[in-house]
Write an enzyme that holds these catalytic residues in place. Sequence first.
Site, short mmCIF file in Angstrom:
data_model
loop_
_atom_site.label_atom_id
_atom_site.label_comp_id
_atom_site.label_asym_id
_atom_site.label_seq_id
_atom_site.Cartn_x
_atom_site.Cartn_y
_atom_site.Cartn_z
N GLY A 42 0.70 -1.13 -0.05
CA GLY A 42 0.06 -0.01 -0.13
C GLY A 42 0.95 1.08 0.23
CB CYS A 43 -0.01 4.54 1.04
SG CYS A 43 0.92 6.16 1.60
CG PHE A 44 5.87 5.02 -0.62
CD1 PHE A 44 5.25 6.31 -0.39
CD2 PHE A 44 6.42 5.01 -1.95
CE1 PHE A 44 5.41 7.47 -1.11
CE2 PHE A 44 6.35 6.09 -2.64
CZ PHE A 44 5.79 7.24 -2.38
#
Length: 174
Positions: A13-15
């Site tokens: 997902g979002c880093f």
Amino acid sequence: MKNKEETAIFAGGCFWCMVKPFDEQPGIIKVVSGYTGGHVSNPTYEEVCAHHTGHTEAVKIVFDPEVISYEQLVQIYWQQTDPTDAMGQFQDRGDNYRPVIFTSSEKQKKIAVASKKALEKSGRFSEPIVTQIEDAKTFYPAEDYHQEFYKKDPARFEMEEKSRQSFKKNNWSN
């Protein structure tokens, strides 16, 4: 100077939300947010978000294997993700947010595959485990404003992290 450094690359997902859980561990030398797995050289955040590069947001972790093992990193990784969601993680949707363990050696691949099989057999999730295990490709660091985001903008980080934290509490707390 450390004798040996290794790297691990994980997409979950979002880093922004993948840095802190690793950054806080002993033996971690650095965690870099970036892009990997695609077909475009030196992609920008906007290009990756537009879904035209094939890249996934990921973190590259440089670690001291004498302090923390790759096996331990894989376990930390699982507990940051929903391994049953192939097309994103939490509020982040699309192929650029897909969960992937990128391996850079046969040893890493064996560890990741065995760990995935153990998770499947555990019965922790009723849905299939869909996290992919792929060979590592070129990793492109993200723009500076994405690095260590949880430290730079803690309020926004906390907002982004809410649904992930709820999932973790409900599915990974023992």
